[in-house]
Write a protein that holds these residues in place. Structure first.
Motif, PDB file in Angstrom:
ATOM      1  N   PRO A 416      33.518  52.400  50.708  1.00 48.83           N
ATOM      2  CA  PRO A 416      32.735  53.355  49.568  1.00 48.83           C
ATOM      3  C   PRO A 416      32.374  52.641  48.310  1.00 48.83           C
ATOM      4  O   PRO A 416      33.025  51.417  48.249  1.00 48.83           O
ATOM      5  N   ARG A 417      31.337  52.753  47.991  1.00 48.53           N
ATOM      6  CA  ARG A 417      30.726  52.211  46.782  1.00 48.53           C
ATOM      7  C   ARG A 417      30.225  50.671  47.220  1.00 48.53           C
ATOM      8  O   ARG A 417      29.631  49.983  46.437  1.00 48.53           O
ATOM      9  N   SER A 418      30.156  50.271  48.540  1.00 47.82           N
ATOM     10  CA  SER A 418      29.475  49.016  48.817  1.00 47.82           C
ATOM     11  C   SER A 418      28.095  49.328  49.000  1.00 47.82           C
ATOM     12  O   SER A 418      27.475  50.254  49.245  1.00 47.82           O
ATOM     13  N   ALA A 419      27.555  47.932  49.079  1.00 46.40           N
ATOM     14  CA  ALA A 419      26.076  47.961  49.332  1.00 46.40           C
ATOM     15  C   ALA A 419      25.528  48.557  50.615  1.00 46.40           C
ATOM     16  O   ALA A 419      24.624  49.130  50.702  1.00 46.40           O
ATOM     17  N   GLU A 420      26.548  48.532  51.669  1.00 43.57           N
ATOM     18  CA  GLU A 420      26.144  49.120  52.959  1.00 43.57           C
ATOM     19  C   GLU A 420      26.294  50.679  52.969  1.00 43.57           C
ATOM     20  O   GLU A 420      25.399  51.335  53.218  1.00 43.57           O
ATOM     21  N   ALA A 421      27.332  51.310  52.030  1.00 40.65           N
ATOM     22  CA  ALA A 421      27.787  52.430  51.870  1.00 40.65           C
ATOM     23  C   ALA A 421      26.266  53.056  51.205  1.00 40.65           C
ATOM     24  O   ALA A 421      25.702  54.204  51.531  1.00 40.65           O
ATOM     25  N   ASN A 422      25.641  52.153  50.085  1.00 37.41           N
ATOM     26  CA  ASN A 422      24.726  52.874  49.307  1.00 37.41           C
ATOM     27  C   ASN A 422      23.289  53.059  50.245  1.00 37.41           C
ATOM     28  O   ASN A 422      22.290  53.194  49.571  1.00 37.41           O
ATOM     29  N   SER A 423      23.558  52.262  51.408  1.00 39.21           N
ATOM     30  CA  SER A 423      22.225  52.294  52.197  1.00 39.21           C
ATOM     31  C   SER A 423      22.280  53.041  53.413  1.00 39.21           C
ATOM     32  O   SER A 423      21.474  52.962  54.234  1.00 39.21           O
ATOM     33  N   LEU A 424      22.967  53.951  53.296  1.00 33.75           N
ATOM     34  CA  LEU A 424      23.358  54.851  54.682  1.00 33.75           C
ATOM     35  C   LEU A 424      22.428  56.063  54.610  1.00 33.75           C
ATOM     36  O   LEU A 424      22.510  56.760  55.474  1.00 33.75           O
ATOM     37  N   GLY A 425      21.487  56.020  53.740  1.00 27.76           N
ATOM     38  CA  GLY A 425      20.745  57.275  53.702  1.00 27.76           C
ATOM     39  C   GLY A 425      20.159  57.671  54.935  1.00 27.76           C
ATOM     40  O   GLY A 425      20.333  58.753  55.480  1.00 27.76           O
ATOM     41  N   PRO A 426      19.326  56.674  55.699  1.00 24.13           N
ATOM     42  CA  PRO A 426      18.435  56.888  56.960  1.00 24.13           C
ATOM     43  C   PRO A 426      19.646  57.553  58.121  1.00 24.13           C
ATOM     44  O   PRO A 426      19.321  58.383  58.782  1.00 24.13           O
TER      45      PRO A 426
END
Length: 444
Positions: A416-426
């Motif tokens: 959580p709160r990682s750059a990957e987590a923040n890129s999960l939108g699609p």
């Protein structure tokens, strides 16, 4: 039965408190207080105008305090007898279960639900029932539109209304320390049903209709409202303001299992925690995996039986049927997901999803999410449905499996709160799309 608005039009309680106990009440008012106390409301003080302060326990175990003016005591006792607090959600229900009024929550608790309701331009057909609906009219520049809606079932056995909170709901629902919020209007979802016999059956029907309409508001228009549990308050989430373009609303035609409606709603609320949002949509898929796998197994078994060469007296023929059933019984979660995407997601709509310009880079090999398969819409070795299922399952594993699990030692956990987590939108939108396809495909 009348609605609470009709039953208690003038019920507005007093606001100035007194602690003296020598305020005189009439015999009728004393009887009203006794009636309220018999229904679980404990008198704890008086008001200077003869009103009474009550305290009560709510289902979660906490308490609240509210005030009833002397002139409204009889109204309050009458309606407290006809209505009670809902046992599962914040709101009220009639004693026979044919009416329910639910408090609603918006996806972002930073935005009161009332303000969010007023951001929508509700467009619906006028109902042909005898309920009175008096919506707000909001002016925005040169535009004018109404807030809320009242719609009737095509079978004419139920009605749904989104409108200002009723006075009796203020009385019977723990909404806070004030009766009439000064900074925004409070709205509730109201459901009327034709009696189907028992109170329990009526209550279930009203609750199911509430889940169905909120699901369709989210699925069709992005209106992420939800019922409010009697449990703890949900975590704050953030959503951008919705458009005020007309939003068509109709009586829900989709039947959504309670578990699916709750998970789908929570996914919208968990927008500030992308992994949670993804997993909530994934859990919707999990709900349908056994149903779809069983349906696929039955199809395969029937295909073997219908084979022109099938001979019930031939061991090889019967064994083919048994082997088909055994393979279906031992299907893994990943295989079950592949079956679901293959059978439920329309191929053309899935292809359209990945062809959106903002999706191409995200789902490519150079996308921001590591350790999950890329999507190649032009692949000739693997179907788009299979690629999609593999990616969704791999992403699910990255979120839920601990880093020290030897089976996933080569794949880092998605934190959580990682750059990957923040890129999960699609990927969240993909999981949402698949969840909606599964719901639609599994309608009776």
């Amino acid at each position: 039965m009348n609605s609470p608005e009709e039953d208690l039009q003038d019920f507005i309680p007093s606001t100035e408190a007194e602690t003296e106990e020598d305020v005189e009440l009439t015999r009728e008012q004393i009887d009203a207080v006794a009636k309220l106390e018999s229904l679980g409301y404990k008198k704890i003080g008086h008001y200077s105008d003869g009103g009474v302060r009550f305290g009560t326990k709510i289902p979660t175990g906490s308490s609240r305090i509210f005030d009833v003016g002397a002139e409204h005591l009889q109204f309050a006792s009458l309606n407290a007898e006809n209505y009670c607090e809902h046992s599962e959600y914040k709101g009220i229900t009639s004693r026979d279960g044919t009416y329910a009024e639910f408090m609603i929550n918006y996806a972002s608790s930073r935005t009161p639900a009332g303000r969010a309701v007023e951001q929508y331009n509700w467009k619906h057909q006028a109902p042909d029932c005898d309920h009175v609906f008096d919506p707000w009219t909001i002016r925005s520049g040169t535009r004018e539109y109404t807030t809320g809606f009242h719609i009737r079932s095509p079978k004419k056995d139920a009605c749904i209304e989104l409108s200002e909170i009723s006075p009796v709901s203020h009385f019977a629902t723990p909404t806070g320390s004030t009766w009439w919020p000064a900074d925004y209007t409070e709205y509730t979802l109201k459901v009327w049903v034709t009696s189907s016999g028992t109170t329990e059956a009526n209550t279930r029907q009203a609750q199911q209709i509430a889940h169905n309409i909120l699901f369709e508001m989210d699925a069709k228009e992005g209106g992420q409202f939800s019922l409010i549990s009697q449990g703890p308050v949900r975590v704050d989430v953030h959503r951008t303001q919705r458009s005020t373009d007309p939003h068509s609303i109709a009586f829900p035609s989709t039947i959504v299992p309670r578990e699916v409606a709750a998970l789908f709603s929570f996914a919208g609320e968990a927008f500030e925690n992308p992994p949670f949002a993804f997993l909530s949509y994934y859990q919707v898929l999990e709900y349908y995996m056994p149903l779809v796998s069983r349906r696929d197994a039955l199809r395969q078994v029937r295909r073997e039986i219908r084979d022109l060469s099938f001979d019930v007296s031939n061991d090889a023929s019967v064994l083919r049927v048994l082997n088909t059933a055994e393979r279906a019984k031992g299907v893994s979660e990943e295989e079950a997901l592949k079956i679901l995407v293959r059978d439920c997601a329309r191929a053309d709509r899935l292809a359209e999803f990945f062809q959106l310009s903002e999706m191409a880079q995200h789902f490519s090999k150079k996308g921001p999410i590591a350790g999950v398969p890329a999507i190649n819409v032009n692949s000739t070795s693997e179907t788009l449905a299979t690629q999609t299922a593999r990616r969704i399952y791999a992403l699910r594993n990255r979120i839920v499996h601990a880093k020290d699990d030897p089976r996933y030692i080569s794949t880092p956990q998605l934190l959580p709160r990682s750059a990957e987590a923040n890129s999960l939108g699609p990927d969240i939108r993909l999981a949402r799309f698949l969840a909606l396809e599964a719901v639609t495909d599994n309608q009776d």
